[in-house]
Design a protein around this motif. Structure first.
Motif, PDB file in Angstrom:
ATOM      1  N   LEU A 269       0.821  -1.212   0.000  1.00 49.61           N
ATOM      2  CA  LEU A 269       0.000   0.000   0.000  1.00 49.61           C
ATOM      3  C   LEU A 269       0.858   1.268   0.000  1.00 49.61           C
ATOM      4  O   LEU A 269       0.515   2.262  -0.651  1.00 49.61           O
ATOM      5  N   ASP A 270       1.963   1.251   0.725  1.00 53.43           N
ATOM      6  CA  ASP A 270       2.831   2.424   0.772  1.00 53.43           C
ATOM      7  C   ASP A 270       3.628   2.587  -0.514  1.00 53.43           C
ATOM      8  O   ASP A 270       4.002   3.706  -0.876  1.00 53.43           O
ATOM      9  N   VAL A 271       3.871   1.466  -1.195  1.00 56.45           N
ATOM     10  CA  VAL A 271       4.680   1.506  -2.416  1.00 56.45           C
ATOM     11  C   VAL A 271       3.828   1.880  -3.624  1.00 56.45           C
ATOM     12  O   VAL A 271       4.188   2.778  -4.398  1.00 56.45           O
ATOM     13  N   ARG A 272       2.685   1.177  -3.793  1.00 57.09           N
ATOM     14  CA  ARG A 272       1.817   1.439  -4.946  1.00 57.09           C
ATOM     15  C   ARG A 272       0.368   1.207  -4.544  1.00 57.09           C
ATOM     16  O   ARG A 272      -0.166   0.093  -4.676  1.00 57.09           O
ATOM     17  N   PRO A 273      -0.320   2.230  -4.074  1.00 58.42           N
ATOM     18  CA  PRO A 273      -1.714   2.085  -3.626  1.00 58.42           C
ATOM     19  C   PRO A 273      -2.662   1.642  -4.730  1.00 58.42           C
ATOM     20  O   PRO A 273      -3.734   1.090  -4.438  1.00 58.42           O
ATOM     21  N   ALA A 274      -2.306   1.861  -5.986  1.00 58.02           N
ATOM     22  CA  ALA A 274      -3.185   1.497  -7.104  1.00 58.02           C
ATOM     23  C   ALA A 274      -3.463  -0.002  -7.144  1.00 58.02           C
ATOM     24  O   ALA A 274      -4.519  -0.429  -7.635  1.00 58.02           O
ATOM     25  N   LEU A 275      -2.550  -0.810  -6.619  1.00 54.29           N
ATOM     26  CA  LEU A 275      -2.765  -2.258  -6.605  1.00 54.29           C
ATOM     27  C   LEU A 275      -3.973  -2.639  -5.760  1.00 54.29           C
ATOM     28  O   LEU A 275      -4.599  -3.679  -6.002  1.00 54.29           O
ATOM     29  N   ALA A 276      -4.291  -1.838  -4.765  1.00 54.02           N
ATOM     30  CA  ALA A 276      -5.478  -2.081  -3.931  1.00 54.02           C
ATOM     31  C   ALA A 276      -6.672  -1.257  -4.385  1.00 54.02           C
ATOM     32  O   ALA A 276      -7.817  -1.705  -4.264  1.00 54.02           O
ATOM     33  N   PHE A 277      -6.413  -0.083  -4.935  1.00 56.06           N
ATOM     34  CA  PHE A 277      -7.509   0.818  -5.295  1.00 56.06           C
ATOM     35  C   PHE A 277      -8.381   0.244  -6.408  1.00 56.06           C
ATOM     36  O   PHE A 277      -9.618   0.230  -6.291  1.00 56.06           O
TER      37      PHE A 277
END
Length: 307
Positions: A269-277
């Motif tokens: 989440l801290d590295v690439r939030p788009a993976l969860a969004f």
């Protein structure tokens, strides 16, 4: 020339006498309802994307690419670039392709779970409503027990009983959640039909109970259950995603599924939030579409709301 009140009333009476059915009236109301149109558009797009997912997705769900993997760092995951519109996931796979292919898995699980729960609920509800007595009491007490357990907790309990998590266990667990809902709803509709004039007349004429149930009671009582199935689809999608998120879904890491993708993204989440969004947004939007369509359909089929 201005139309008088009497002329408008006469036109309305003529319209009713023409025999417009409840289904045609409901369809007319749905076409004019912006909420129903919005829900139908969302559901339609979701179904089209899921059905054509293998054609839309440029790559396979488990296919990793060296050009993406070589840029993976503990604190960096490649974003959008040529050939990869949404960039990479945590393993160097095309995130866009996995997101599209996951729609197919979500639709498959949601539809199968709803159909299985609908079929079992119809059988239980029809038996309880047709026979009454101790059959009704026994089946409804079992139904009450299932309804007393929160739906997600019930699905987790059923899925946890499986020796190894799989897509099949998710479908069965989510289907069991819907069974008491359909059974209780159909049983209530069957009891209401039991006192209707056409059922009383058929019984007085000596028609067999099986024929009365299958030809007169069940067809007239099934409508609300079908509408509920549309709403249950939204719940099934949410429950299936929750089970995958909790690690009770398909254990195959190569299979694309929105709940599993959301779970795998928590570490990054801290590295690439788009993976969860994107998986979370897809789950919310699709569930919202089925809910809007189901609620509009229920209101359109309500005889009290006819104008």
């Amino acid at each position: 020339m201005t139309t008088t009140w009497a002329e408008r009333r006469k036109a309305r009476i003529d319209d009713l006498s023409a025999g417009r059915s409840l289904s045609s009236e409901a369809f007319r109301r749905l076409r004019r309802d912006p909420v129903a149109i919005a829900g139908a558009v969302i559901v339609g797009l979701f179904v089209v994307v899921a059905a054509l997912a293998p054609l839309i997705a440029p790559h396979g769900p488990a296919e990793a690419f060296p050009q993406l993997q070589e840029n993976l760092r503990p604190g960096s995951i490649p974003g959008p670039q040529d050939g990869f519109p949404l960039g990479s996931d945590q393993l160097g796979r095309d995130f866009f392709s996995r997101l599209i292919l996951a729609a197919q898995q979500t639709l498959l699980v949601g539809v199968l779970a709803t159909l299985i729960g609908l079929a079992a609920g119809i059988v239980i509800g029809a038996l309880a409503g047709a026979f009454g007595g101790w059959v009704d009491t026994l089946l409804m007490r079992i139904t009450d027990v299932l309804l007393a357990i929160p739906s997600l907790l019930l699905a987790i309990s059923v899925a946890a009983l499986a020796a190894s998590p799989s897509q099949t266990t998710v479908i069965i667990a989510v289907a069991i959640v819907g069974v008491p809902i359909f059974a209780r709803l159909l049983r209530g509709s069957m009891l209401a039909q039991r006192e209707s004039d056409h059922v009383v007349a058929a019984t007085a004429l000596g028609v067999k109970r099986s024929a009365v149930v299958l030809r007169h009671m069940l067809p007239n009582a099934i409508g609300p259950v079908i509408v509920q199935a549309t709403l249950t689809l939204a719940t099934s999608i949410l429950d299936a995603a929750a089970l995958s998120f909790l690690g009770l879904g398909d254990a195959d890491p190569g299979r694309a599924e929105w709940g599993l993708m959301l779970a795998q993204a928590q570490t990054y989440l801290d590295v690439r939030p788009a993976l969860a969004f994107f998986p979370a947004a897809a789950i919310i939007v699709v569930a919202l579409g089925f809910t809007l369509l189901g609620e509009s359909l229920r209101e359109a089929l309500d005889p009290k709301g006819r104008r």
